[in-house]
Design a protein around this motif. Structure first.
Motif, PDB file in Angstrom:
ATOM      1  N   GLY A  43       0.979  -1.223   0.073  1.00 54.74           N
ATOM      2  CA  GLY A  43       0.007  -0.081   0.046  1.00 54.74           C
ATOM      3  C   GLY A  43       0.825   1.296   0.066  1.00 54.74           C
ATOM      4  N   LEU A  44       2.128   1.122   0.095  1.00 58.76           N
ATOM      5  CA  LEU A  44       2.949   2.318   0.171  1.00 58.76           C
ATOM      6  C   LEU A  44       3.769   2.665  -0.828  1.00 58.76           C
ATOM      7  CD1 LEU A  44       4.455   2.280   3.610  1.00 58.76           C
ATOM      8  CD2 LEU A  44       2.265   3.306   3.089  1.00 58.76           C
ATOM      9  N   ALA A  45       3.470   1.943  -1.915  1.00 59.86           N
ATOM     10  CA  ALA A  45       4.401   1.877  -3.341  1.00 59.86           C
ATOM     11  C   ALA A  45       4.208   3.537  -3.799  1.00 59.86           C
ATOM     12  CB  ALA A  45       4.103   1.017  -4.059  1.00 59.86           C
ATOM     13  N   ARG A  46       2.896   3.826  -3.767  1.00 60.63           N
ATOM     14  CA  ARG A  46       2.779   5.241  -4.734  1.00 60.63           C
ATOM     15  C   ARG A  46       3.110   6.429  -3.864  1.00 60.63           C
ATOM     16  NH1 ARG A  46      -1.635   8.510  -2.879  1.00 60.63           N
ATOM     17  NH2 ARG A  46      -2.944   7.775  -1.152  1.00 60.63           N
ATOM     18  N   PHE A  47       3.510   6.206  -2.492  1.00 62.59           N
ATOM     19  CA  PHE A  47       4.219   7.366  -1.592  1.00 62.59           C
ATOM     20  C   PHE A  47       5.758   7.289  -2.006  1.00 62.59           C
ATOM     21  CE2 PHE A  47       0.219   6.299   0.518  1.00 62.59           C
ATOM     22  CZ  PHE A  47      -0.311   7.429   0.514  1.00 62.59           C
ATOM     23  N   HIS A  48       6.290   6.023  -1.951  1.00 60.32           N
ATOM     24  CA  HIS A  48       7.755   5.728  -2.248  1.00 60.32           C
ATOM     25  C   HIS A  48       7.987   6.358  -3.624  1.00 60.32           C
ATOM     26  CE1 HIS A  48       9.148   3.097   0.957  1.00 60.32           C
ATOM     27  NE2 HIS A  48       8.133   3.586   1.354  1.00 60.32           N
ATOM     28  N   ASP A  49       7.099   5.941  -4.749  1.00 58.07           N
ATOM     29  CA  ASP A  49       7.418   6.382  -5.886  1.00 58.07           C
ATOM     30  C   ASP A  49       7.046   7.682  -6.497  1.00 58.07           C
ATOM     31  OD1 ASP A  49       8.361   3.711  -6.129  1.00 58.07           O
ATOM     32  OD2 ASP A  49       6.334   2.796  -7.146  1.00 58.07           O
ATOM     33  N   ASP A  86      -2.479   7.869   8.584  1.00 57.70           N
ATOM     34  CA  ASP A  86      -2.160   6.732   9.382  1.00 57.70           C
ATOM     35  C   ASP A  86      -1.800   5.790   8.377  1.00 57.70           C
ATOM     36  OD1 ASP A  86      -2.727   4.657  11.000  1.00 57.70           O
ATOM     37  OD2 ASP A  86      -4.624   5.115  11.659  1.00 57.70           O
ATOM     38  N   TYR A  87      -0.608   5.212   8.959  1.00 58.43           N
ATOM     39  CA  TYR A  87      -0.034   4.255   8.243  1.00 58.43           C
ATOM     40  C   TYR A  87      -0.583   2.863   8.198  1.00 58.43           C
ATOM     41  CZ  TYR A  87       4.203   6.916   6.754  1.00 58.43           C
ATOM     42  OH  TYR A  87       4.968   7.640   6.117  1.00 58.43           O
ATOM     43  N   ASP A  88      -1.501   2.796   9.101  1.00 60.89           N
ATOM     44  CA  ASP A  88      -2.381   1.426   9.137  1.00 60.89           C
ATOM     45  C   ASP A  88      -3.505   1.547   8.191  1.00 60.89           C
ATOM     46  OD1 ASP A  88      -0.707   0.480  11.206  1.00 60.89           O
ATOM     47  OD2 ASP A  88      -2.253   1.117  12.956  1.00 60.89           O
ATOM     48  N   GLU A  89      -3.536   2.605   7.633  1.00 66.79           N
ATOM     49  CA  GLU A  89      -4.830   3.003   6.427  1.00 66.79           C
ATOM     50  C   GLU A  89      -4.002   3.795   5.303  1.00 66.79           C
ATOM     51  OE1 GLU A  89      -8.406   4.410   7.946  1.00 66.79           O
ATOM     52  OE2 GLU A  89      -8.254   3.190   9.704  1.00 66.79           O
ATOM     53  N   PRO A  90      -3.085   3.047   4.584  1.00 68.70           N
ATOM     54  CA  PRO A  90      -2.466   4.018   3.574  1.00 68.70           C
ATOM     55  C   PRO A  90      -3.167   4.567   2.544  1.00 68.70           C
ATOM     56  CG  PRO A  90      -1.852   1.573   3.520  1.00 68.70           C
ATOM     57  CD  PRO A  90      -2.605   1.673   4.654  1.00 68.70           C
ATOM     58  N   GLY A  91      -4.548   3.763   2.376  1.00 74.03           N
ATOM     59  CA  GLY A  91      -5.341   4.217   1.313  1.00 74.03           C
ATOM     60  C   GLY A  91      -6.377   5.437   1.943  1.00 74.03           C
ATOM     61  N   GLY A  92      -6.266   5.834   3.449  1.00 75.83           N
ATOM     62  CA  GLY A  92      -7.075   6.776   3.840  1.00 75.83           C
ATOM     63  C   GLY A  92      -6.549   8.202   3.689  1.00 75.83           C
ATOM     64  N   PRO A  93      -6.847   9.320   4.429  1.00 75.98           N
ATOM     65  CA  PRO A  93      -6.333  10.679   4.388  1.00 75.98           C
ATOM     66  C   PRO A  93      -4.954  10.850   4.304  1.00 75.98           C
ATOM     67  CG  PRO A  93      -8.264  10.237   5.996  1.00 75.98           C
ATOM     68  CD  PRO A  93      -7.897   8.947   5.484  1.00 75.98           C
ATOM     69  N   THR A  94      -4.320  11.700   3.723  1.00 78.81           N
ATOM     70  CA  THR A  94      -3.173  11.903   3.627  1.00 78.81           C
ATOM     71  C   THR A  94      -2.588  13.265   4.241  1.00 78.81           C
ATOM     72  OG1 THR A  94      -3.089  13.007   1.435  1.00 78.81           O
ATOM     73  CG2 THR A  94      -2.791  10.553   1.463  1.00 78.81           C
ATOM     74  N   ASP A 213       5.761   7.436  13.720  1.00 79.47           N
ATOM     75  CA  ASP A 213       5.182   7.807  12.339  1.00 79.47           C
ATOM     76  C   ASP A 213       6.104   8.652  11.634  1.00 79.47           C
ATOM     77  OD1 ASP A 213       2.378   6.503  12.284  1.00 79.47           O
ATOM     78  OD2 ASP A 213       2.114   7.866  14.118  1.00 79.47           O
ATOM     79  N   THR A 214       6.952   9.292  12.301  1.00 77.16           N
ATOM     80  CA  THR A 214       8.027  10.353  11.623  1.00 77.16           C
ATOM     81  C   THR A 214       9.010   9.607  10.917  1.00 77.16           C
ATOM     82  OG1 THR A 214       7.528  12.048  13.154  1.00 77.16           O
ATOM     83  CG2 THR A 214       9.641  11.950  12.027  1.00 77.16           C
ATOM     84  N   VAL A 215       9.329   8.544  11.689  1.00 76.50           N
ATOM     85  CA  VAL A 215      10.455   7.663  10.981  1.00 76.50           C
ATOM     86  C   VAL A 215       9.950   7.039   9.940  1.00 76.50           C
ATOM     87  CG1 VAL A 215      11.837   7.502  12.858  1.00 76.50           C
ATOM     88  CG2 VAL A 215      10.350   5.470  12.421  1.00 76.50           C
ATOM     89  N   ARG A 216       8.765   6.593   9.547  1.00 77.48           N
ATOM     90  CA  ARG A 216       8.231   5.871   8.409  1.00 77.48           C
ATOM     91  C   ARG A 216       8.148   7.122   7.383  1.00 77.48           C
ATOM     92  NH1 ARG A 216       4.415   4.014  12.616  1.00 77.48           N
ATOM     93  NH2 ARG A 216       4.623   2.023  12.965  1.00 77.48           N
TER      94      ARG A 216
END
Length: 522
Positions: A43-49, A86-94, A213-216
């Motif tokens: 779920g985090l690929a779009r953020f990393h990319d 919320d990193y537990d809900e990567p598809g949620g609010p940003t 959360d900050t280190v993520r």
């Protein structure tokens, strides 16, 4: 402000000057092959990319008038990184993490992420200060300096806002009732949490600002910057997120400078050690003052605490009016003093301020309080106080009312200059009504096997991060502890000590660590 060099017009913080003495450097064993960075979690690929768009820093990045001026300078660029709220809900609010980059003066070896401390300190102005302080260093020659405002802080969104500028001006922006005088009730804690939620975008924002959360976010930023491994320089609180990052992403570490390191295995005891450090610095200040004519604390250092209390305790019942209907009280005097104790160069401001306070003039101490809270005279400023509360509420285990009273008693015993003499009642954990349970950042393990060892730096007499805690941090992260003899808190980004400058530059550019017994004289 120190004058800019080479035409740069960035603000530069003052730092404690030290002499030069450094042991011979030793080549570390080659870092083990890591096989590259791991794939991003589901779920985090779009953020990393994501592709970062760097441009002008004039578009809504400044939080103060001083930053508006600084961010208009040439040769800098800003961008925003999208991250899950919320990193537990990567598809949620940003949310968005704001950053400022000062490109390398020569061929870039990569990005160096920076954290100024806190919790709640801004990284964007810190990047400017570091670039100016290290101008001419191999660090600024070879690295793009990237200062980011951690989530909840400064120009990042959502930002934590618990108090209005008017509340700051009125002195109604207190979150800490252990170290000062004052009563704190359950209703006060509930009101504070409600204010923070209303000003910050709701309970969810308050629940997702912890250091984990900050280190993520830092790892998403590393990937978005195109870096396989992280280069990081963190001071004070920044050493906490350095350790948490190394624990969470050990395979992604290239180099870490850990400056003014805090104890990685102490919870609330860490805060007690911090207060003990303040008293240690107060005692050194008092002994130095006693050698000077007309010392406001007297000629006998053993009586300095009593003399200090005679000056500031009357403010408990008779605060001094100043400004436009404002009052300067006991807690303000303590806060100004603590800010001054952080560096020996500020100590004269404490003694001058106390002298003026005796004469009924709190002006100097008022200015010191504004500097401590990073506020401007009109009440505008950073959200350091607000973000500090929110991050602490998510990072540290809560205390019961009984434990809070005991903790306050221990603080007064360790730091007698700050004891108001009114007992320990009325203390409680300001986070008790926070709308989320903490995800404690302490204690960390005894050893973290990251893919590269760290360079840890500590003053022998650090007023807020005792040296023995830095020893434990170095043991946990591996690498070398560079000891700086003297009084002060953080030095790596100040540029005032050639001994430290050489060690930091050599480590970051070549991964060569100083010898195990290396020292820099103060």
């Amino acid at each position: 402000m120190l004058p800019p060099r080479h035409g740069r017009s960035w603000p530069l913080t003052a730092a404690l000057p030290l002499l030069l003495v450094l042991g011979a450097c030793a080549q570390p064993d080659p870092a083990p092959a890591t096989g590259g960075t791991a794939a991003p979690p589901a779920g985090l690929a779009r953020f990393h990319d994501q592709e970062l768009t760097f441009g002008s820093c004039a578009d809504g990045y400044a939080t103060t008038a001083a930053e508006e001026t600084a961010y208009a300078g040439p040769g800098i660029e800003c961008a925003r990184l999208e991250v899950p709220l919320d990193y537990d809900e990567p598809g949620g609010p940003t949310g968005q993490v704001a950053m400022l980059r000062v490109p390398a003066r020569g061929e870039s070896q990569g990005s160096l992420l920076l954290n100024s401390g806190g919790p709640g300190g801004q990284g964007m102005p810190f990047a400017l200060q570091t670039a100016a302080a290290l101008d001419g260093s191999p660090v600024t020659e070879r690295f793009d300096l990237v200062g980011f405002d951690p989530r909840g802080v400064g120009a990042s969104t959502p930002a934590i806002e618990c108090f209005t500028p008017e509340q700051y001006l009125a002195g109604d922006a207190t979150t800490e009732f252990f170290f000062t005088a004052g009563d704190w009730t359950a209703a006060d804690a509930e009101r504070l949490a409600e204010q923070c939620a209303q000003g910050s975008g709701g309970d969810r924002a308050l629940a997702t600002v912890g250091s984990r959360d900050t280190v993520r976010d830092m790892d998403v930023l590393r990937a978005a910057l195109g870096e396989e491994e992280l280069n990081f320089l963190g001071q004070s609180y920044g050493t906490r997120i350095a350790a948490l990052y190394a624990e969470a992403f050990p395979q992604n570490v290239r180099a870490m400078v850990v400056d003014g390191a805090i104890d990685p295995r102490a919870g609330n005891e860490r805060r007690l050690a911090q207060y003990t450090g303040f008293q240690q610095s107060f005692d050194v200040l008092a002994a130095d003052c006693a050698t000077q004519p007309d010392c406001v604390l007297g000629t006998d250092p053993a009586q300095a605490v009593q003399r200090y209390q005679e000056i500031v305790r009357p403010l408990l019942d008779a605060p001094i009016p100043h400004g436009d209907g404002q009052l300067f009280g006991y807690s303000d005097a303590i806060n100004a003093t603590v800010w001054g104790l952080y560096a020996a160069e500020r100590w004269p401001a404490i003694t001058k301020g106390l002298t003026e306070l005796q004469a009924g003039d709190p002006t100097r101490f008022v200015q010191m309080v504004q500097l401590a809270a990073e506020r401007e005279p009109d009440g505008r400023g950073s959200n350091l106080t607000d973000a500090n509360l929110a991050i602490t509420c998510m990072d540290e285990a809560r205390m019961s009312e009984e434990d809070a009273a005991d903790f306050r008693a221990r603080i007064y015993a360790a730091t007698p200059f700050a004891d108001p003499g009114r007992g320990t009642g009325g203390a409680r954990d300001a986070c008790e009504a926070w709308p989320a349970e903490p995800e404690p950042a302490y204690p960390l393990p005894e050893r973290i096997d990251a893919s590269a060892p760290a360079l840890t730096i500590s003053f022998t007499r650090d007023p807020t991060a005792p040296y023995d805690g830095a020893t434990r941090m170095s043991e946990m992260l591996g690498g070398t502890l560079l000891t700086v003899d003297g009084d002060g808190h953080t030095i790596a980004a100040a540029g005032t000590n050639e001994c430290v400058n050489r060690a930091v530059a050599e480590y970051l550019t070549t991964l060569t660590l100083p010898a195990a017994d290396a020292r820099c004289a103060g």
